[in-house]
Design an enzyme around this catalytic site. Sequence first.
Site, PDB file in Angstrom:
ATOM      1  N   ILE A   1       0.184 -12.020  -0.802  1.00 45.03           N
ATOM      2  CA  ILE A   1      -0.628 -13.607  -1.036  1.00 45.03           C
ATOM      3  C   ILE A   1      -1.691 -13.619  -0.052  1.00 45.03           C
ATOM      4  CG2 ILE A   1       0.092 -15.912  -0.127  1.00 45.03           C
ATOM      5  CD1 ILE A   1       3.091 -15.280  -0.446  1.00 45.03           C
TER       6      ILE A   1
ATOM      7  N   HIS B   1      -8.589  -8.451   3.805  1.00 45.26           N
ATOM      8  CA  HIS B   1      -7.289  -7.462   3.621  1.00 45.26           C
ATOM      9  C   HIS B   1      -6.562  -7.607   2.321  1.00 45.26           C
ATOM     10  CE1 HIS B   1      -4.404  -4.596   5.078  1.00 45.26           C
ATOM     11  NE2 HIS B   1      -3.412  -5.542   4.796  1.00 45.26           N
TER      12      HIS B   1
ATOM     13  N   ASN C   1       4.697  -1.965 -13.144  1.00 47.30           N
ATOM     14  CA  ASN C   1       3.987  -2.497 -11.895  1.00 47.30           C
ATOM     15  C   ASN C   1       4.243  -3.811 -11.843  1.00 47.30           C
ATOM     16  OD1 ASN C   1       2.278  -3.391  -9.916  1.00 47.30           O
ATOM     17  ND2 ASN C   1       0.373  -2.766 -10.804  1.00 47.30           N
TER      18      ASN C   1
ATOM     19  N   ARG D   1       6.676 -16.654  -9.978  1.00 47.32           N
ATOM     20  CA  ARG D   1       6.520 -15.547 -10.769  1.00 47.32           C
ATOM     21  C   ARG D   1       7.736 -14.602 -10.517  1.00 47.32           C
ATOM     22  NH1 ARG D   1       2.210 -17.903 -10.583  1.00 47.32           N
ATOM     23  NH2 ARG D   1       0.354 -17.528 -11.649  1.00 47.32           N
TER      24      ARG D   1
ATOM     25  N   CYS E   1       4.726  -8.298  -3.118  1.00 50.68           N
ATOM     26  CA  CYS E   1       4.029  -9.661  -3.214  1.00 50.68           C
ATOM     27  C   CYS E   1       2.819  -9.631  -1.901  1.00 50.68           C
ATOM     28  CB  CYS E   1       4.816 -10.740  -2.983  1.00 50.68           C
ATOM     29  SG  CYS E   1       4.100 -12.473  -2.956  1.00 50.68           S
TER      30      CYS E   1
ATOM     31  N   LEU F   1       0.992  -0.977  -0.116  1.00 54.99           N
ATOM     32  CA  LEU F   1       0.067  -0.035  -0.119  1.00 54.99           C
ATOM     33  C   LEU F   1       0.896   1.157  -0.002  1.00 54.99           C
ATOM     34  CD1 LEU F   1      -2.854  -0.865   2.440  1.00 54.99           C
ATOM     35  CD2 LEU F   1      -2.992  -0.775   0.115  1.00 54.99           C
ATOM     36  N   GLU F   2       1.909   1.125   0.565  1.00 52.65           N
ATOM     37  CA  GLU F   2       2.861   2.151   0.522  1.00 52.65           C
ATOM     38  C   GLU F   2       3.747   2.520  -0.724  1.00 52.65           C
ATOM     39  OE1 GLU F   2       1.436   1.218   3.990  1.00 52.65           O
ATOM     40  OE2 GLU F   2       2.810  -0.035   3.053  1.00 52.65           O
TER      41      GLU F   2
ATOM     42  N   THR G   1      -8.367 -13.392   5.281  1.00 57.16           N
ATOM     43  CA  THR G   1      -9.348 -12.185   5.557  1.00 57.16           C
ATOM     44  C   THR G   1      -9.556 -11.371   4.362  1.00 57.16           C
ATOM     45  OG1 THR G   1      -7.653 -10.536   6.394  1.00 57.16           O
ATOM     46  CG2 THR G   1      -8.463 -11.985   7.810  1.00 57.16           C
TER      47      THR G   1
END
Length: 180
Positions: A83, A89, A113, A127, A81, A58-59, A87
């Site tokens: 995974i 989230h 990206n 990957r 990454c 997110l940062e 939840t």
Amino acid sequence: MAGTEYTLPRATFTDPVKLLIVVAPFYRDIADMMIAGAVAEIEASGGTHEIVEVPGALEIPTAIGMADRMAKFDGYVALGCVIRGETTHYDTVCNDSSRGITLLGLQGTLVGNGILTVENRDQAVARADPIQMNKGAGAAAAALHLVALGRKWGGRRKGVGFLPEPDTTRSDHDKDAPKA
């Protein structure tokens, strides 16, 4: 870039290219593989790079946005990454990190990206591994191609995406005065 489906030829440059790799190393081994792939691709194109780490995916868009405003880089490589866990989230992190990078791109920031969004660790390793899918190199190659396009089109001359046109109506004297 071994093991990828990437089909464009490598971007070439007459002037040096400097990229910032922004990585969220939550899964250190996966991040290190992606960094290795990205660095190899940047160096193969004759470019240079710096690396910064941020706490999580997110940062990444925030760090890229800050660097684009405050530092001098030609483009950016986002690596991380996510995974899937137990939840929701996972959905938030995947969607919001991708949305942030997309918005940066629409504003004219040149970003490749490479944030993996996977179901399990085996998918992430496949990957990230430079011998397998090498997504770090793919993200670097994408950033390099965007830099090449920007240079081909002569750089930013007018508003891009959500950015307004530059204010060309103010005189040099007025530029130092506060806006009303």
